[in-house]
Design a protein around this motif. Structure first.
Motif, mmCIF file in Angstrom:
data_model
loop_
_atom_site.group_PDB
_atom_site.id
_atom_site.type_symbol
_atom_site.label_atom_id
_atom_site.label_comp_id
_atom_site.label_asym_id
_atom_site.label_seq_id
_atom_site.Cartn_x
_atom_site.Cartn_y
_atom_site.Cartn_z
ATOM 1 N N ARG A 69 94.322 12.216 23.743
ATOM 2 C CA ARG A 69 93.989 11.034 23.946
ATOM 3 C C ARG A 69 92.790 11.145 24.974
ATOM 4 N NH1 ARG A 69 94.656 6.183 27.276
ATOM 5 N NH2 ARG A 69 95.348 4.385 26.275
ATOM 6 N N ILE A 102 90.852 0.997 23.129
ATOM 7 C CA ILE A 102 92.184 1.722 22.547
ATOM 8 C C ILE A 102 93.126 0.838 22.600
ATOM 9 C CG2 ILE A 102 93.650 3.583 23.142
ATOM 10 C CD1 ILE A 102 91.694 4.653 25.090
ATOM 11 N N VAL A 103 93.417 0.472 21.403
ATOM 12 C CA VAL A 103 94.383 -0.513 21.051
ATOM 13 C C VAL A 103 95.770 0.002 20.539
ATOM 14 C CG1 VAL A 103 92.731 -2.034 20.384
ATOM 15 C CG2 VAL A 103 94.031 -0.871 18.637
ATOM 16 N N SER A 104 96.906 -0.514 21.014
ATOM 17 C CA SER A 104 98.344 -0.181 20.383
ATOM 18 C C SER A 104 97.927 -0.467 19.081
ATOM 19 C CB SER A 104 99.410 -0.839 21.179
ATOM 20 O OG SER A 104 99.185 -0.713 22.472
ATOM 21 N N ARG A 155 104.855 6.301 19.030
ATOM 22 C CA ARG A 155 103.793 5.964 19.858
ATOM 23 C C ARG A 155 102.385 5.981 18.947
ATOM 24 N NH1 ARG A 155 101.341 7.195 25.602
ATOM 25 N NH2 ARG A 155 99.880 5.337 25.857
ATOM 26 N N SER A 156 101.434 4.967 19.018
ATOM 27 C CA SER A 156 100.299 5.349 18.291
ATOM 28 C C SER A 156 99.403 4.003 18.608
ATOM 29 C CB SER A 156 100.711 4.690 16.695
ATOM 30 O OG SER A 156 99.791 4.356 15.745
ATOM 31 N N GLU A 157 98.124 4.771 18.811
ATOM 32 C CA GLU A 157 97.051 3.905 19.215
ATOM 33 C C GLU A 157 95.848 4.224 18.509
ATOM 34 O OE1 GLU A 157 97.107 3.767 24.236
ATOM 35 O OE2 GLU A 157 97.651 5.801 23.260
ATOM 36 N N GLU A 158 95.002 3.117 18.402
ATOM 37 C CA GLU A 158 93.551 3.199 17.569
ATOM 38 C C GLU A 158 92.547 3.149 18.308
ATOM 39 O OE1 GLU A 158 95.138 1.203 13.392
ATOM 40 O OE2 GLU A 158 93.646 0.313 14.601
ATOM 41 N N ALA A 194 95.437 -4.499 21.697
ATOM 42 C CA ALA A 194 96.345 -4.077 20.572
ATOM 43 C C ALA A 194 95.782 -4.383 19.173
ATOM 44 C CB ALA A 194 97.890 -4.452 20.588
ATOM 45 N N ASN A 195 96.164 -3.627 18.228
ATOM 46 C CA ASN A 195 96.031 -3.954 16.815
ATOM 47 C C ASN A 195 96.928 -5.426 16.650
ATOM 48 O OD1 ASN A 195 96.504 -3.775 14.011
ATOM 49 N ND2 ASN A 195 95.943 -2.010 13.823
ATOM 50 N N HIS A 254 92.328 7.464 15.485
ATOM 51 C CA HIS A 254 93.672 7.147 15.366
ATOM 52 C C HIS A 254 94.428 8.198 15.962
ATOM 53 C CE1 HIS A 254 97.087 4.956 12.936
ATOM 54 N NE2 HIS A 254 97.341 5.202 14.302
#
Lengths: 582, 582
Positions: free
Chosen positions: B180, B196-198, B208-211, B232-233, B425
């Motif tokens: 990150r 940075i979106v969840s 856990r995952s962020e774009e 967030a997405n 991602h």
């Protein structure tokens, strides 16, 4: 850059991989440089990828220096351009073909002649835009029948391919010469021995063509060289044609009973029995080889080729000489009664003869030469059959194998045969692709002219293997400085904290000076294992920090020569830098 | 490096390409940076490839800095590992599949989770070998249904993909955080705005995952953000659950005739007629959506989902929430008489009810909330139906669309909706791949434990387009310094030999100082065309050598700000260097 072996993604292996046929493959796998990922496909591990990138950098620098411009094409390509040039089918099983979700045909690029031609056509239209040389360093795909030898012949590999575009032949000659010079600089920098050999054009069609072969016993290509500096791919060697012999006074031909002599060996044995003083050898006989030619329109035709009996027909030369027709074994003796299996003679051959079967001969068959050959009847041969008197032919064809001792065509002495790996290929394509894809520009007079092209390739991943192959010794890899994954290997041995501190400090000092340092900082590995790994991994300079530290000395070792010297720890960085920078 | 426009492989276009939908695509083609080679496949021309390599260099530097190690896999991969993880089929039509000459199945790698997992399994066996992060910068293939927007969504593109390997969850958290941080540095250096979106885990499975989304109106992804910094997405937004309401004293439910109200709009209109003072809106209604669940074993089951009538079910969230079961439209009303099309109410639903039809609800449906909903009879709805009193449910499901103004789950204010392009991602895969491919190591106690993994991607070719997209203006491209194909564009105008000499000499001086210079040395091109090209091509600094030379001045121009200043020719190189080096 500092590469710490304690965290480097590396596992050296004591045993050879089961599928490794050649030393470079064996050692690159054992030393953790590459790893098999698929049939004919390898993954680069961190040290291997550093070598790869060094080779790539050298290639890029020299291509830039010669004025070629870097571009980059996709690998997944549409079918149409390759259909226009015929390569969609000509490539046969070597081409990876696939369909997309809509069922549209695609291929994985084996080389990119078509795409470059179309790109230049797309952007350029005038002679003023030329000359132009473009290159890319790119992944290529070929569905090899038998992937082998690790990186040397894979199904997915990296090539530098470039293409030149000129308005006339003189321009193509200049572009070709510029590539040739760049290739010489590249292989010199890579530390790779090479022979520049004249090559056949093969399936590509075109004119001048040379290969850069790296001589090695594991090579798949055979080439010839003479003491006087002639070198050629065997397919490109031209035969020195003997002088014609006056027909006057030559003896008459005579038929002899030669039962059970369907082969050259059996025939020579019988000939020697019949005429003990004649000194007959296989070279005294004329062998007539029948094949079936299959023309592009599907028609089939028998063809007989006459060559001296001490030579075989070389399949590759035969195919290249007869393309686009294909060659198949001849089996239809029943349809051609003139051909008596095992005893064919040229008296009944030739398009002017009753049989009308086409007859081509080796260049050594010149008027006045005398031969032992088939008498067109089982168990009978004819002796002293004179070319130009007793038989004629429809043409000459260069398909006989080259033998050691044959004269070089340029008179530079007897040829020796050697094996090599093709590292590069430079090639005058001419107008074949430009014509097929209609690449024309306006010339000075406002007239449309077809562009003439060259195509030039270097195997980048293959070069890594060839360097490993040519420089290794019994202990492991021995990298030339310009491509080594690190400049120096610092090895800390023993358990003494002072040793690791001194080694760390030296490593850091060398990194600060701009070197890449491989540092064996593994805490619990024995000195013996570390030394073995250092030999196997093959950095050009190895510094050992060990027991000698107590007396203020380290050991500096040259991997290639094996020379060792003790150097004072206080001056160690300078001494190492001098060794590295030569 | 000196790039002379007189020989540079470049042709700028005055007209937009017909198939270009977005500014980056249009400008990159017009400025001669890229060229379409195949559907969804682009060729990089010399200037474009220089930008590409700058982006690649920045990504590589930051990955190296975080301690990730570079490797490189083939693109052509065997089927078996992808079958073991199920992706061979899960990827559906997006996967390019092909057979080799022996008929063996292969694929073109879309990402390489399986191959990395197998490689680490191949080499490593102990917790001492971990943590490990490996990366590659490599060509990826995806058979997109609709390739679009130039480099933004192609079928062949370059990605940096990396994978982390840890022995436990805390290790994975650290590896994830390191990636990150590296991504933040990379996008900062690229000059790309990002959020940075969840993110949902989607088809990958994991935690856990962020774009990293680049906000742009042409983006394909919708995301939300709040004034307080939540982002967030949309698929990852969690609903703020309202407090439960005591059931005591709530009015009784009552059924009303509501003829011809199969939709929410018609229902709300009738409800307002019946009860003008109640202030009913679509949010007062409870919509019950029926779908058919198809389980992996093939069994089919109806499922009803209750959500407030002002929201639609979002297909992506629904699929993700119900996976591995698949969702199909429900059509079997005849088999399920309890479901009255258009008038379904929850009174007859739930696995405990007579119908046994499973019933899941939106988190906003909490005990004590009152709803207008179907009365399970045509033309009738029930009002004041109280959750937890008049009906129950089998569980809660997050599948409703997010609306602008919804509260952020962290209390940071109302959400706004925005569009973006996914640039990166980062993703905690967990043990899914390690389990499928049996990647285990020995832990400290000598016990075999399954490794936990992360997967991290950056679109390298896509980043070039995103930078172009975010920095261009109406005149053309405007490259940030770190990725520009050249540092300076020197433009010589007019026909005066002295001008070309001065320009050449300045260009050479700047090259000697280490800059890359694009030099417009074209002899017969008008100043107007040269200025237009300079704006279109977008080097950050433009120096014009023209008429002012007679008075000893050149013009220095900042492409981004448009600021111009005259600089003395004698000090020109210094002034330009200062401008470039900031």
């Amino acid at each position: 850059m500092l590469l710490r072996m304690s965290s480097l993604f590396l596992r050296t292996l004591r045993d050879d991989p089961a599928d490794a046929e050649v030393p470079s493959h064996r050692l690159l796998v054992r030393a953790g440089y590459i790893r098999r990922a698929a049939p004919g496909g390898f993954s680069w591990l961190p040290l291997g990828f550093r070598v790869f990138r060094n080779v790539e950098r050298i290639v890029r620098e020299e291509m830039d220096r010669m004025g070629a411009q870097e571009v980059h094409f996709p690998s997944l390509l549409p079918k149409e351009p390759y259909e226009a040039t015929g390569r969609w089918t000509e490539y046969g099983d070597n081409l990876f073909r696939l369909k997309d979700r809509r069922g549209v045909d695609h291929l994985l690029g084996p080389t990119h002649e078509e795409m470059f031609t179309l790109l230049v056509k797309d952007l350029y239209s005038s002679y003023k835009d030329l000359p132009l040389s473009l290159y890319q360093i790119q992944t290529k795909f070929r569905d090899e029948a038998r992937p082998r030898a690790g990186l040397l012949r894979g199904r997915e590999f990296t090539m530098k391919d470039s293409y030149s575009f000129d308005v006339d032949d003189a321009g193509l000659d200049r572009s070709y010469a510029a590539h040739r010079d760049a290739y010489i600089r590249i292989f010199d920098r890579l530390g790779l021995e090479y022979a520049i050999v004249s090559a056949m054009s093969g399936a590509m069609g075109g004119s001048r063509s040379e290969e850069f072969l790296h001589p090695t016993s594991i090579g798949e290509d055979t080439f010839v060289r003479s003491p006087g500096g002639y070198a050629a791919n065997v397919e490109a060697v031209t035969t020195v044609v003997p002088d014609e012999i006056p027909l006057d006074g030559l003896p008459e031909a005579h038929v002899e009973d030669t039962p059970d002599t369907p082969t050259i060996d059996t025939l020579v044995a019988v000939a020697r029995q019949l005429f003990p003083d004649a000194g007959y050898t296989a070279a005294s006989t004329l062998k007539n080889v029948v094949v079936t030619l299959v023309h592009p329109d599907g028609t089939r035709e028998p063809l007989v080729i006459g060559i001296p009996g001490n030579r075989d027909v070389e399949a590759k030369r035969l195919e290249a000489q007869l393309a686009p027709a294909e060659v198949e074994p001849f089996t239809e003796f029943d349809k051609h009664p003139a051909l008596v299996k095992g005893y064919i003679g040229p008296q009944v051959l030739g398009s002017g003869s009753e049989s009308t079967i086409r007859y081509l001969v080796d260049p050594r068959i010149v008027s006045g030469t005398r031969w032992i050959t088939g008498a067109n009847a089982p168990g009978k041969h004819v002796f002293d059959l004179v070319a130009g008197r007793d038989f004629t032919w429809d043409g000459v064809i260069e398909v006989a194998e080259v033998l050691a001792g044959d004269p070089a065509p340029d008179g530079s002495g007897p040829l020796e045969l050697a094996r090599g790996v093709e590292m590069g290929h430079i090639f005058q394509l001419g107008r074949k692709y430009a014509e097929a894809l209609d690449l024309k520009v306006l010339d000075e007079n406002g007239k449309l002219v077809t562009v003439t092209m060259g195509s030039y390739g270097i195997g980048v991943s293959r070069a890594v293997a060839a360097i490993a192959e040519s420089t290794h010794d019994e202990l492991g890899l021995v990298w030339p400085r310009e491509v080594a994954p690190a400049d120096v290997h610092v090895v800390a041995t023993g358990k003494d904290a002072a040793i690791f501190e001194a080694a760390e400090s030296l490593a850091q000092e060398l990194v600060a000076a701009g070197l890449t340092v491989l540092y064996d900082d593994r805490p619990k590995v024995s000195p013996g294992v570390k030394f073995k790994d250092a030999e196997l991994l093959g950095m050009p300079t190895i510094v050992t920090v060990g027991r000698g530290l107590a007396e203020g000395v380290l050991e500096l070792r040259d991997r290639k020569t094996g020379e060792r010297e003790e150097i004072p720890v206080d001056d160690a960085a300078n001494r190492v830098l001098n060794a590295v920078r030569g």
